[in-house]
Design an enzyme around this catalytic site. Sequence first.
Site, short mmCIF file in Angstrom:
data_model
loop_
_atom_site.label_atom_id
_atom_site.label_comp_id
_atom_site.label_asym_id
_atom_site.label_seq_id
_atom_site.Cartn_x
_atom_site.Cartn_y
_atom_site.Cartn_z
N ARG A 243 1.65 -9.53 2.25
CA ARG A 243 0.89 -10.71 2.68
C ARG A 243 -0.29 -10.95 1.74
O ARG A 243 -0.90 -10.02 1.24
CB ARG A 243 0.43 -10.61 4.13
N HIS A 247 -4.02 -8.91 8.09
CA HIS A 247 -3.03 -9.03 9.16
C HIS A 247 -3.23 -10.32 9.95
O HIS A 247 -2.29 -11.07 10.19
CB HIS A 247 -3.16 -7.82 10.10
N TYR A 255 -8.12 -1.81 3.85
CA TYR A 255 -7.31 -0.57 3.83
C TYR A 255 -6.24 -0.61 2.74
O TYR A 255 -5.59 0.38 2.47
CB TYR A 255 -6.64 -0.35 5.21
#
Length: 323
Positions: A243, A247, A255
Amino acid sequence: METYPLLEKEKLKELYRKMLEIRRFEDTVFELFGKNLIPGTIHLYAGEEAVAVGVCANLRKDDYITSTHRGHGHCIAKGAQLKRIMAEIFGKKTGYCKGKGGSMHIADFSVGMLGATAVVGAGIPIATGAGLSIKLRGTDQAAACFFGDGASNQGTFHEGINLAATWSLPVIYVCENNLYAMGTSQSAVMRIKDVADRASSYGIPGVTVDGNDVLAVYNAANEAIKRARAGKGPTLLECKTYRRRGHSRFDPATYRPEEEAEAWLKRDPLPRFRTQLLETAALTLEEITRVEEAVSAAVEAAVQFAMESPYPTPEEALDDVYA
Ligand SMILES: Cc1ncc(C[n+]2csc(CCOP(=O)(O)OP(=O)(O)O)c2C)c(N)n1
Ligand SMILES: [Mg+2]
């Protein structure tokens, strides 16, 4: 970059147009969310366009798909209207679910889009059910099921695929492996690298492709869907992708190691396909520019439609609700 026997010109244009529609749509949603015009949260498909487009370009209008929480791209690829998707995301009455579902609950049965769902892995048994319905009715339709790497650790993955394999249902299970489930990397929750390896335990083909290469996805899906229509049963197709953002809208994705993100973003499916189209002289720069202008206009029109549409009224709150 690998080369493939090129598809006919109109098909290539369609692949580029759809991928760009998704990219511009998602970038616009990102901006509008930042301006507080969109309620709830959003999970964007930017970066993963080649998967939905490469698969859906092989599907007919009467074929089915099931989707996920990251579903805008699946809707667009299957032919749902930008205006009504945008209106739903805005919570407006003209949206696909009359503004009551929002970003994660968009469905358009008229084009075979059976629904997005916020419950991770929930689309898998629904696609199996669609496959069973096709088999019982004896048609040559097919169903494609999109889900993430995280969803492949859910019980529904095992139950849904095992049953489809046993009954030779016409379904292709498309794992969008973007290496993370929220902030959890695949390596923290799986001993295997390729989710497609799991196909062997169901006795079906498992195929892994570069999910940022729309032609690689198209070709692999083409074969899997032909098998499905011919009554040979399901395939597990894993598309490795990434992506472009976190998220959800609130996730800065800190991260993800910088070098990893950089390497993947360099393989962005859109500029990559654009370059390929130009280098192979499949489309001229002028033709590409025309597609780009048309897409911008369509996305702008979708935003205007959503902004001008009314919200549902309080009196309608219980309409279309079961129980
Ligand atoms: C059953 C269930 N468990 C947990 C969640 C919370 N959740 C939402 S998205 C997500 C990660 C899903 O990861 P993946 O399947 O890889 O899809 P991606 O977001 O990477 O596209 C989780 C754990 C949920 N919505 N449903
Ligand atoms: Mg994932």
